[in-house]
Design an enzyme around this catalytic site. Structure first.
Site, short mmCIF file in Angstrom:
data_model
loop_
_atom_site.label_atom_id
_atom_site.label_comp_id
_atom_site.label_asym_id
_atom_site.label_seq_id
_atom_site.Cartn_x
_atom_site.Cartn_y
_atom_site.Cartn_z
N LYS A 30 5.79 -46.51 11.45
CA LYS A 30 4.36 -46.57 10.89
C LYS A 30 4.32 -47.63 9.66
CE LYS A 30 2.76 -43.77 7.29
NZ LYS A 30 2.28 -44.71 6.66
N ASP A 31 5.61 -47.57 9.09
CA ASP A 31 5.78 -49.14 8.46
C ASP A 31 6.40 -49.90 9.03
OD1 ASP A 31 4.75 -47.71 5.57
OD2 ASP A 31 6.10 -46.20 6.37
N GLY A 78 10.61 -45.18 9.82
CA GLY A 78 9.52 -44.92 10.96
C GLY A 78 8.83 -46.17 11.12
N GLN A 137 8.43 -50.65 -6.08
CA GLN A 137 7.59 -51.12 -4.92
C GLN A 137 6.27 -50.76 -4.91
OE1 GLN A 137 10.02 -48.30 -2.33
NE2 GLN A 137 8.18 -48.12 -1.10
N MET A 163 10.91 -40.98 0.13
CA MET A 163 10.20 -40.83 -1.21
C MET A 163 9.81 -39.43 -1.51
SD MET A 163 8.76 -44.47 -2.40
CE MET A 163 7.15 -44.49 -1.67
N GLY A 164 10.17 -38.61 -0.56
CA GLY A 164 10.04 -37.10 -0.87
C GLY A 164 8.62 -37.01 -0.26
N ALA A 165 7.99 -35.84 -0.58
CA ALA A 165 6.61 -35.10 -0.20
C ALA A 165 6.81 -35.31 1.53
CB ALA A 165 5.40 -36.10 -0.35
N SER A 192 1.47 -39.10 6.91
CA SER A 192 1.89 -40.12 5.74
C SER A 192 1.96 -39.30 4.50
CB SER A 192 0.95 -41.08 5.45
OG SER A 192 0.87 -41.39 4.25
N HIS A 242 8.92 -37.62 8.71
CA HIS A 242 10.43 -37.49 7.94
C HIS A 242 11.35 -36.62 8.88
CE1 HIS A 242 7.88 -38.28 4.15
NE2 HIS A 242 8.61 -39.53 4.24
O1 PAF Z 1 9.23 -45.59 3.39
C1 PAF Z 1 9.42 -45.42 2.36
O2 PAF Z 1 9.30 -44.02 1.92
C2 PAF Z 1 10.35 -46.18 1.19
O3 PAF Z 1 9.41 -47.36 1.20
C3 PAF Z 1 11.47 -46.29 1.16
C4 PAF Z 1 12.13 -46.86 2.47
C5 PAF Z 1 12.07 -44.94 1.08
C6 PAF Z 1 12.21 -47.11 0.08
O4 PAF Z 1 11.75 -46.69 -0.93
#
Ligand code: PAF
Length: 280
Positions: free
Chosen positions: A150-151, A148, A61, A30-32, A186, A37
């Site tokens: 982390k999630d 990752g 989401q 989702m960038g940033a 994060s 990443h």
């Molecule tokens: O982990 C994330 O950044 C988001 O949940 C993902 C997997 C890109 C889906 O939008």
């Protein structure tokens, strides 16, 4: 040279121009972007011929509008970082491009793991994640995709997604990347106040203590210790701590042989919600 696409058609035109034996590694984001990443992208680069990264802040989401509205957007520096690291293709679509029929989520049955922890605290979250990742997988058609740890719950959800949707995509989980003081990286860390940022490593420290305690104590006793520790903390509020089986994500009471467990935590640091987990 790195290619950047906003349109599905042009991305797919490029992807179909590659020979069929070319392996595509995919990192949805989702960038940033931060070092966490980049570690996923490095892993993808090591094991694939082409690396595709998507940047899309997925509205479906987010359970809280405020969180979506404040989600950091740093597209120019993201693109520069991706170029630097040697990413091949960036896909950065608009919401209209991804959701042609309005911002709706599909409902998924992931066998129950979607109702634990993050699923219980963030209504509709995993339907939103499932919807967007399924769509991204259909568009990019990767061989392997990287997520990752982390999630960790999200990682298990994505593994379930490719199973229920019969998608032939290998899902790889990558270790949590941390700041020097232990805070899990994060995109939301950038929004912490100075005081909350200073306090946040307490989360990791508590998890490490919980890991040690779980060597000799049962789950309810460790749970109580973690809850008490956060009750005494002036700046951090515990949302949940769960000692759960990594397969079912259900909380456990007693260790059973040949099962793997993790401690999962969600904490509010002011307005920012932080999550982390640890192998037990
Ligand atoms: O982990 C994330 O950044 C988001 O949940 C993902 C997997 C890109 C889906 O939008």
């Amino acid at each position: 040279m790195m290619l950047v696409y906003a349109k599905i058609d042009s991305l797919q035109e490029k992807l179909t121009s590659f020979k069929s034996n070319i392996s595509v590694g995919f990192v949805p984001t989702m960038g940033a972007l931060h070092q966490g990443h980049l570690s996923l992208i490095e892993e993808a680069k090591k094991n694939n011929d082409i690396v595709v990264v998507s940047i899309f802040v997925n509205p479906t989401q987010f359970d809280k509008k405020e969180d979506l509205d404040n989600y950091p957007i740093t597209m120019d520096s993201d693109i520069a970082m991706l170029e630097d690291i040697g990413c091949d293709i960036v896909f950065a679509p608009t919401a209209n491009e991804m959701y042609t029929d309005g911002l709706k989520s599909e409902h998924f049955d992931f066998g129950g793991i979607e109702y634990e922890m993050e699923g219980a605290f963030r209504e509709g979250h995993f339907d939103g994640v499932g919807t967007v990742v399924k769509r991204l997988f259909e568009i990019v058609k990767p061989h392997t995709s990287y997520f990752g740890e982390k999630d960790f719950q999200q990682l298990q959800i994505i593994k379930a997604l490719v199973k229920v949707e019969n998608m032939n995509i290998r899902i790889v989980g990558c270790p949590i990347y941390r700041e020097l003081d232990g805070l899990a990286m994060s995109s939301r860390n950038a929004r912490l106040t100075v005081a909350h940022r200073k306090a946040a490593p307490f989360i990791r420290k508590t998890l490490i203590m919980a890991q040690q305690k779980f060597g000799t104590e049962n789950a309810p006793s460790v749970l109580k210790w973690v809850t008490d520790s956060f009750e005494k903390h002036p700046l951090l509020t515990l949302e949940y701590f769960s000692i759960a089986d990594v397969e079912t994500l259900k909380p456990i009471v007693q260790r059973v042989q040949n099962h793997e467990y993790r401690g999962f935590i969600a904490v509010k640091a002011g307005k920012i919600r932080l999550i982390d987990n640890i192998e037990l």
